[in-house]
Design a protein around this motif. Sequence first.
Motif, PDB file in Angstrom:
ATOM      1  N   SER A  65      -6.478   2.109  -4.680  1.00  0.00           N
ATOM      2  CA  SER A  65      -5.769   2.732  -3.556  1.00  0.00           C
ATOM      3  C   SER A  65      -6.700   3.238  -2.454  1.00  0.00           C
ATOM      4  O   SER A  65      -6.253   3.592  -1.380  1.00  0.00           O
ATOM      5  N   GLN A 142      -2.559   0.211   0.826  1.00  0.00           N
ATOM      6  CA  GLN A 142      -1.347   0.326  -0.012  1.00  0.00           C
ATOM      7  C   GLN A 142      -0.973  -1.032  -0.625  1.00  0.00           C
ATOM      8  O   GLN A 142      -0.643  -1.126  -1.811  1.00  0.00           O
ATOM      9  N   ALA A 184       4.809   3.142  -3.778  1.00  0.00           N
ATOM     10  CA  ALA A 184       4.297   1.902  -3.157  1.00  0.00           C
ATOM     11  C   ALA A 184       5.330   0.783  -3.265  1.00  0.00           C
ATOM     12  O   ALA A 184       5.518   0.005  -2.321  1.00  0.00           O
TER      13      ALA A 184
END
Length: 730
Positions: A65, A142, A184
Amino acid sequence: MGEMLRDIPEFFETELGESIIARTDALGTFRELGPPDLCHIIKTNAKPGVRELGSYHYVSGVDASSSATLAAYLNSLTYSMDDTQSWFSKSNAWRIRSGIYCCFNAFSRVDVRVEVKIPGGVEYYFVDVRGERHEVTQAIWQETYLSAVLRAILYSDDSYYRLAGYRKIDPITSLHAEAKFLEAVEALYWKGWQLGSKPEIQVATSVHNHLTAGVMKYFGDSFRYGPAIELFQKLQKKDPEVGALLAESYIGANEETKAVKVLYEDLKLASLSYPLLHVQVDFLRSKGEYDMALQLAKYAVNTTPSEFLTWAKLTDVYIDIGDYKNALLTLNSCPMFTYSERDMHRMPAPQKTHLPIKQDIVKSGIMEDDAVGREGEPDPNLLRLPAPALHGTFAKAYSLLTRLAARIGWDDLLKCRSGVFVMEEEYRILKAKEEERKTSFSHQSLKTPKDSSTPSVQTTTEANTVEQTEKEEKQQETEEETSEKKEEDKDEEQNNKKDDEEAEVSEKMENVDLNDESKSTTDLPKMDEPSLERPQQAAEESKDGKEPASTDKDASFSFGNKRLCERWLDNLFMVLYEDLRVYTFWRTEAAHYRSQQMPYRKTGTEWELLGDLALRLWHENEARESYELCLDHKFSAKAWMKLLEIYAKEGNVQKALLAAVKLTVYHERWYHEIVYPTEIACNLNKLIRKEGLSKMQNILTSMNLPRPVQSLITRYFDYGELFKVEGYEF
C-alpha cells in the motif's frame, strides 16, 4: 555460505540485474492479474576485489500500500543474512547493499517499484510497458495494493502456479487489515472487470471477474459472509446485478429468505442478468425444484448465448432431471474458449539456486519429500491418459460428460449419443446410397425440382437447444458482436489458439492407439478383458465448411433432426473412453487378484494416478482408497490434499488433522507460510463449524507433535479465534 539468506529462497544471477530486465521486457505480455511480486537484492563483500552478487525470489502477500511497507520488507531481509559464524570470529563479510521490490498493478498494467539503498534513501516509481519511469500517485498505490492482495488470495493454492522459490505470506493478518482490504475493494469495484476472469468466462463483467472471485474466496473459505454482505449491500444500490453476489453471500450465511427477496427485487430491475438467474437456478436445485430451475436456466441461455457458463448450467439441470438427450445436445452447444496460461515471465537461467530448509522443520522428523526417483516407472497406460491435460472450458465440459456417464453408464451414453448426433458410419451409408441414386437417375434428377421439405442435418450453431427461433439467433449474433468488440485482443488470440487447443487433445488421442487392446494389459494371471464398447466417430463438417448431408426425400434413409457433433466433444468421448477403459480394467484386475488371494501391487505414483482417475469418474470411495495406498508407498502432497477434503467432508477430525499436519510441514518447507486463505484452512474451518474449536484443539494436543509443528498448526486455530469463524466459541 555467508552470501546466502537464511530460510529464504534465492536465485543467483549470472549478470547483475538481469531478472529486473527480463521482468521489464515481459510487462506487455501480462493479460490478467500479473505475476507474483519480484524481490531483487544486491550483496557486496567487504573484501576488496570480490564482485557483487545479484539474487532474487518471488513473493506474495506483502503489504503493497505504500513505499514504506515495501521498503520494510526489503529491510527485513538484512536480518536474514546468514550469520552462522561464531560471535568471536570476524562478522559476515557479505551485506545487502540495495534492493528493488517489483509489484504489478493489474488495473493500470504497470509495474510499481521501490528501490532501497542500505544505508541511504528510498526511491519509488512505476514502469510502463515501454519501460519508461513515472511518478506513483495515491490512486496507483491503491490499485497496486489491491492487485497484490488478490494475487495472494487467488494464487494461494493455484495448482497451475507452481513456482520454485515462491514465498507466500499472509496478505491479511488482522481485522484492521481486512477493513483496509474492503475499503480498497469498494473504491475499485467498478474497475474489477479490467482484471479479467476465470478461464470459463468469455467476457469479464462487474460480477464475474478476478476481484469478485477474490472477495468470495476470502470470505467463503471461512464461511464469514457478514463483511461481504455489508459490502455488496452498498454496491448493489448502483447496479442490481451485484444482487447475485449479495444473494450468494446471504445463502452462504444461512439467510435464505433474505437471498430470495434480493433475487426477486433485482431480477425485476435486471431480468436479463445471467448471474442473478444462475444464483436462483442453484438455489432451486438445492431445494429439488428442478422444473423451475430448468425454465430459468433456459432463459439464462437465451439472454446470454455467447457464454459457456449459461450452456453448462443448463446441461447440469438437464442431467438433474434425467433428460440426457437434451443434456448432450446442450453440452454440444457450449461455446468453447482457449485456456490462457497464468501470467508469468521467463527468467534467464540462474547461476545457482539456494532453497534452504528451516532447521525446526528438519529437526521435527515430520518432513518428507516426494519420493519420485525411488520407485520404478509408472504404468504408461496411466501416464498417457489425456484427461489431465484438459483446462478451462474443456475441463468443465469433460466434468459434465463424466457426470452424465456416471448417471447412465457408458453403454446408454453411447446409445444416447448416436440418437442425437450423426455418426460417421450413418453418414457414409447415406452418402453411398445418394451416390448410387444419383448415378441411376441422373437425367431424372436434373428435371425434378429439389423438394423444399428436405430433411437436413442441423449444425449446433443453427439450432440452439432451447428455443429455435430467429429472434434468439439474432440476439446471439448481437451478443457475440458486443463481446467481440469488448475483447478484441482476447478474441484474436483465441481464434489463433482454439484450434491448437482442440488439436492438442486430438493429438493426445492420436497417440492413444484405441485398436490395440494389448496395451492395457500387463503380465497378469489370465482373466476376462472387461468389455467396453469403443465409441464410433461422429460425422464432421466437410473441409469446405458445408454440412455433411442434405438429402432428397426419396433417399430411403435420413438423419431427421440429428445434429452434427462438435469436434471437441467427439474428442472428449474418446478421452472418456480411455479413462473408463483403464478404470474398468483396474477394478476387474483388483477383484481378480482378490479372488485368487494374491497381493495386488502398484507403485505410489500409480496409486496417486488411479486416485485422480477415480475422482474424475465420480468414484470417491475408490479414490480415497487409492490415495491412502499411495501414501503407504511415498509422500504425496496431492494425495494428502484430496484426503483432507474427503476427511473434512466426513467429519473425521483425527485423520483430517493428520493430513493438515503433513501438508503444513510440506508447505512450510517450500516457503508457503500463508495460513489463510488456503485449502488447508478452508477444510479445517469446515470441521470447526461442525465440531467446535475446543474439540479440535484438544485432539491436536493429544497428537503430541513436536513443538515447532504444533505451533504451525495452531496458527489456523488462532485465525479462527481472531476472525470469529463459526464454531470458534465452543
